[in-house]
Design a protein around this motif. Structure first.
Motif, PDB file in Angstrom:
ATOM      1  N   TRP A  36       0.848  -1.186   0.000  1.00 58.49           N
ATOM      2  CA  TRP A  36       0.000   0.000   0.000  1.00 58.49           C
ATOM      3  C   TRP A  36       0.884   1.238   0.000  1.00 58.49           C
ATOM      4  CZ3 TRP A  36      -5.110  -0.099  -0.763  1.00 58.49           C
ATOM      5  CH2 TRP A  36      -5.797  -1.282  -0.513  1.00 58.49           C
ATOM      6  N   PHE A  37       0.535   2.166  -0.838  1.00 57.33           N
ATOM      7  CA  PHE A  37       1.190   3.452  -0.932  1.00 57.33           C
ATOM      8  C   PHE A  37       0.148   4.547  -0.763  1.00 57.33           C
ATOM      9  CE2 PHE A  37       5.457   2.374  -2.539  1.00 57.33           C
ATOM     10  CZ  PHE A  37       5.269   1.023  -2.782  1.00 57.33           C
ATOM     11  N   ARG A  38       0.609   5.764  -0.460  1.00 58.64           N
ATOM     12  CA  ARG A  38      -0.334   6.872  -0.364  1.00 58.64           C
ATOM     13  C   ARG A  38       0.285   8.135  -0.927  1.00 58.64           C
ATOM     14  NH1 ARG A  38      -0.647   7.544   6.250  1.00 58.64           N
ATOM     15  NH2 ARG A  38       1.484   8.373   6.575  1.00 58.64           N
ATOM     16  N   LEU A  39      -0.612   8.986  -1.452  1.00 56.24           N
ATOM     17  CA  LEU A  39      -0.198  10.252  -2.037  1.00 56.24           C
ATOM     18  C   LEU A  39      -1.070  11.351  -1.452  1.00 56.24           C
ATOM     19  CD1 LEU A  39       1.500  11.811  -4.081  1.00 56.24           C
ATOM     20  CD2 LEU A  39      -0.264  11.323  -5.798  1.00 56.24           C
ATOM     21  N   ALA A  40      -0.420  12.233  -0.705  1.00 59.63           N
ATOM     22  CA  ALA A  40      -1.116  13.360  -0.106  1.00 59.63           C
ATOM     23  C   ALA A  40      -0.822  14.624  -0.904  1.00 59.63           C
ATOM     24  CB  ALA A  40      -0.670  13.544   1.341  1.00 59.63           C
ATOM     25  N   PRO A  41      -1.726  15.590  -0.890  1.00 64.85           N
ATOM     26  CA  PRO A  41      -1.501  16.829  -1.639  1.00 64.85           C
ATOM     27  C   PRO A  41      -0.188  17.487  -1.246  1.00 64.85           C
ATOM     28  CG  PRO A  41      -3.752  16.737  -0.867  1.00 64.85           C
ATOM     29  CD  PRO A  41      -3.038  15.585  -0.224  1.00 64.85           C
ATOM     30  N   GLY A  42       0.604  17.848  -2.248  1.00 59.59           N
ATOM     31  CA  GLY A  42       1.854  18.534  -1.996  1.00 59.59           C
ATOM     32  C   GLY A  42       2.989  17.647  -1.557  1.00 59.59           C
ATOM     33  N   LYS A  43       2.748  16.333  -1.520  1.00 56.54           N
ATOM     34  CA  LYS A  43       3.793  15.404  -1.082  1.00 56.54           C
ATOM     35  C   LYS A  43       4.063  14.357  -2.155  1.00 56.54           C
ATOM     36  CE  LYS A  43       2.837  15.800   3.876  1.00 56.54           C
ATOM     37  NZ  LYS A  43       2.572  15.038   5.138  1.00 56.54           N
ATOM     38  N   GLU A  44       5.170  13.670  -2.023  1.00 48.50           N
ATOM     39  CA  GLU A  44       5.480  12.570  -2.921  1.00 48.50           C
ATOM     40  C   GLU A  44       4.775  11.305  -2.431  1.00 48.50           C
ATOM     41  OE1 GLU A  44       9.954  13.989  -4.338  1.00 48.50           O
ATOM     42  OE2 GLU A  44       9.679  12.134  -3.228  1.00 48.50           O
ATOM     43  N   ARG A  45       4.533  10.388  -3.368  1.00 52.72           N
ATOM     44  CA  ARG A  45       3.903   9.126  -2.969  1.00 52.72           C
ATOM     45  C   ARG A  45       4.866   8.354  -2.077  1.00 52.72           C
ATOM     46  NH1 ARG A  45       0.519   5.860  -7.341  1.00 52.72           N
ATOM     47  NH2 ARG A  45       2.529   5.729  -8.439  1.00 52.72           N
ATOM     48  N   GLU A  46       4.330   7.813  -0.977  1.00 53.45           N
ATOM     49  CA  GLU A  46       5.180   7.103  -0.024  1.00 53.45           C
ATOM     50  C   GLU A  46       4.647   5.709   0.231  1.00 53.45           C
ATOM     51  OE1 GLU A  46       5.248   8.419   4.025  1.00 53.45           O
ATOM     52  OE2 GLU A  46       3.130   8.985   4.039  1.00 53.45           O
ATOM     53  N   THR A  90      -4.544  11.528   5.781  1.00 57.42           N
ATOM     54  CA  THR A  90      -5.380  11.870   4.640  1.00 57.42           C
ATOM     55  C   THR A  90      -4.569  11.792   3.354  1.00 57.42           C
ATOM     56  OG1 THR A  90      -6.854  13.291   5.918  1.00 57.42           O
ATOM     57  CG2 THR A  90      -6.719  13.711   3.544  1.00 57.42           C
ATOM     58  N   ALA A  91      -5.046  10.999   2.404  1.00 57.41           N
ATOM     59  CA  ALA A  91      -4.317  10.791   1.147  1.00 57.41           C
ATOM     60  C   ALA A  91      -5.127   9.883   0.239  1.00 57.41           C
ATOM     61  CB  ALA A  91      -2.960  10.158   1.417  1.00 57.41           C
ATOM     62  N   MET A  92      -4.677   9.793  -1.010  1.00 54.80           N
ATOM     63  CA  MET A  92      -5.160   8.753  -1.907  1.00 54.80           C
ATOM     64  C   MET A  92      -4.290   7.529  -1.660  1.00 54.80           C
ATOM     65  SD  MET A  92      -7.417   8.162  -4.297  1.00 54.80           S
ATOM     66  CE  MET A  92      -7.799   9.638  -5.253  1.00 54.80           C
ATOM     67  N   TYR A  93      -4.932   6.403  -1.382  1.00 51.76           N
ATOM     68  CA  TYR A  93      -4.201   5.177  -1.091  1.00 51.76           C
ATOM     69  C   TYR A  93      -4.235   4.255  -2.300  1.00 51.76           C
ATOM     70  CZ  TYR A  93      -3.599   6.373   3.793  1.00 51.76           C
ATOM     71  OH  TYR A  93      -3.200   6.990   4.965  1.00 51.76           O
ATOM     72  N   TYR A  94      -3.061   3.741  -2.659  1.00 51.07           N
ATOM     73  CA  TYR A  94      -2.917   2.890  -3.833  1.00 51.07           C
ATOM     74  C   TYR A  94      -2.411   1.506  -3.427  1.00 51.07           C
ATOM     75  CZ  TYR A  94      -3.060   7.274  -6.438  1.00 51.07           C
ATOM     76  OH  TYR A  94      -3.438   8.483  -6.973  1.00 51.07           O
ATOM     77  N   CYS A  95      -2.948   0.524  -4.075  1.00 50.21           N
ATOM     78  CA  CYS A  95      -2.474  -0.846  -3.956  1.00 50.21           C
ATOM     79  C   CYS A  95      -1.473  -1.079  -5.081  1.00 50.21           C
ATOM     80  CB  CYS A  95      -3.683  -1.780  -4.086  1.00 50.21           C
ATOM     81  SG  CYS A  95      -3.313  -3.525  -4.196  1.00 50.21           S
ATOM     82  N   ALA A  96      -0.413  -1.845  -4.806  1.00 46.64           N
ATOM     83  CA  ALA A  96       0.599  -2.122  -5.812  1.00 46.64           C
ATOM     84  C   ALA A  96       1.089  -3.553  -5.669  1.00 46.64           C
ATOM     85  CB  ALA A  96       1.765  -1.148  -5.676  1.00 46.64           C
ATOM     86  N   ALA A  97       1.610  -4.080  -6.781  1.00 46.84           N
ATOM     87  CA  ALA A  97       2.123  -5.452  -6.780  1.00 46.84           C
ATOM     88  C   ALA A  97       3.438  -5.506  -7.538  1.00 46.84           C
ATOM     89  CB  ALA A  97       1.110  -6.399  -7.422  1.00 46.84           C
ATOM     90  N   TYR A 112       2.722  -3.098 -10.911  1.00 51.95           N
ATOM     91  CA  TYR A 112       1.304  -2.884 -11.177  1.00 51.95           C
ATOM     92  C   TYR A 112       0.684  -2.020 -10.084  1.00 51.95           C
ATOM     93  CZ  TYR A 112       2.112  -6.733 -14.355  1.00 51.95           C
ATOM     94  OH  TYR A 112       2.605  -7.535 -15.359  1.00 51.95           O
ATOM     95  N   TRP A 113      -0.262  -1.197 -10.495  1.00 50.72           N
ATOM     96  CA  TRP A 113      -0.898  -0.241  -9.590  1.00 50.72           C
ATOM     97  C   TRP A 113      -2.415  -0.214  -9.799  1.00 50.72           C
ATOM     98  CZ3 TRP A 113       1.899   2.551  -6.014  1.00 50.72           C
ATOM     99  CH2 TRP A 113       3.292   2.476  -6.138  1.00 50.72           C
ATOM    100  N   GLY A 114      -3.113   0.016  -8.694  1.00 51.26           N
ATOM    101  CA  GLY A 114      -4.544   0.256  -8.777  1.00 51.26           C
ATOM    102  C   GLY A 114      -4.832   1.720  -9.030  1.00 51.26           C
ATOM    103  N   GLN A 115      -6.110   2.058  -9.086  1.00 50.81           N
ATOM    104  CA  GLN A 115      -6.528   3.433  -9.381  1.00 50.81           C
ATOM    105  C   GLN A 115      -6.564   4.302  -8.133  1.00 50.81           C
ATOM    106  OE1 GLN A 115      -7.060   4.710 -12.543  1.00 50.81           O
ATOM    107  NE2 GLN A 115      -6.080   2.766 -13.011  1.00 50.81           N
ATOM    108  N   GLY A 116      -6.562   3.695  -6.976  1.00 49.01           N
ATOM    109  CA  GLY A 116      -6.537   4.462  -5.737  1.00 49.01           C
ATOM    110  C   GLY A 116      -7.903   4.606  -5.090  1.00 49.01           C
ATOM    111  N   THR A 117      -7.897   4.787  -3.781  1.00 53.56           N
ATOM    112  CA  THR A 117      -9.104   5.050  -3.015  1.00 53.56           C
ATOM    113  C   THR A 117      -8.789   6.138  -1.995  1.00 53.56           C
ATOM    114  OG1 THR A 117     -10.880   4.036  -1.699  1.00 53.56           O
ATOM    115  CG2 THR A 117      -8.663   3.200  -1.332  1.00 53.56           C
ATOM    116  N   GLN A 118      -9.680   7.108  -1.872  1.00 51.89           N
ATOM    117  CA  GLN A 118      -9.421   8.281  -1.045  1.00 51.89           C
ATOM    118  C   GLN A 118      -9.749   8.007   0.418  1.00 51.89           C
ATOM    119  OE1 GLN A 118      -8.081  11.314  -1.924  1.00 51.89           O
ATOM    120  NE2 GLN A 118      -8.177  11.895   0.249  1.00 51.89           N
ATOM    121  N   VAL A 119      -8.840   8.427   1.283  1.00 52.19           N
ATOM    122  CA  VAL A 119      -9.054   8.383   2.730  1.00 52.19           C
ATOM    123  C   VAL A 119      -8.917   9.808   3.250  1.00 52.19           C
ATOM    124  CG1 VAL A 119      -8.130   7.619   4.946  1.00 52.19           C
ATOM    125  CG2 VAL A 119      -8.246   6.028   3.005  1.00 52.19           C
ATOM    126  N   THR A 120      -9.939  10.275   3.942  1.00 57.98           N
ATOM    127  CA  THR A 120      -9.934  11.617   4.505  1.00 57.98           C
ATOM    128  C   THR A 120     -10.197  11.530   5.997  1.00 57.98           C
ATOM    129  OG1 THR A 120     -10.761  12.548   2.432  1.00 57.98           O
ATOM    130  CG2 THR A 120     -10.947  13.916   4.408  1.00 57.98           C
TER     131      THR A 120
END
Length: 123
Positions: A36-46, A90-97, A112-120
């Protein structure tokens, strides 16, 4: 090819919990590790958490003790149980393989990556 579809995101107050799911389709037998990865506004995906096919896990320091990654190999589904959520989560969370089994938290190691799901998370 592997297709990943996330679900389970939403809005929650600080201190609350959510469970994310990621269904994997296609040539899943070749997967060595999922994460699982996440991307928050103004930050790099982690990288948040990763799990190898045999069950070994690795977590980012920021989520240790609060998040748990798990998988149901029979259902080809990955989960992320998130407890004690904070507004900083808070971020968009992505699944990866990835074909690798190295438990990497670096996005460049994932195929491989999913489209993401938002967590607020609100305070």
């Amino acid at each position: 090819q592997v297709q990943l579809v996330e679900s389970g995101g939403g809005s929650v107050q600080a201190g609350g919990s959510l469970r994310l799911s990621c269904a994997a389709y296609g040539y899943t037998y070749s997967i060595g590790c999922m994460g699982w990865f996440r991307l928050a506004p103004g930050k790099e995906r982690e990288g948040v958490a990763t799990i190898a096919i045999e069950g070994t896990t690795n977590y980012a320091d920021s989520v240790k003790g609060r998040f748990t990654i798990s998988q149901d190999n029979a259902k080809n589904t990955l989960y992320l149980h998130m407890n004690s959520l904070e507004p900083e989560d808070t971020a968009m969370y992505y699944c990866a393989a990835t074909y690798s089994s190295g438990l990497s938290l670096l996005e460049r190691n994932y195929n491989y990556w999913g489209q993401g799901t938002q967590v607020t998370v609100s305070s």
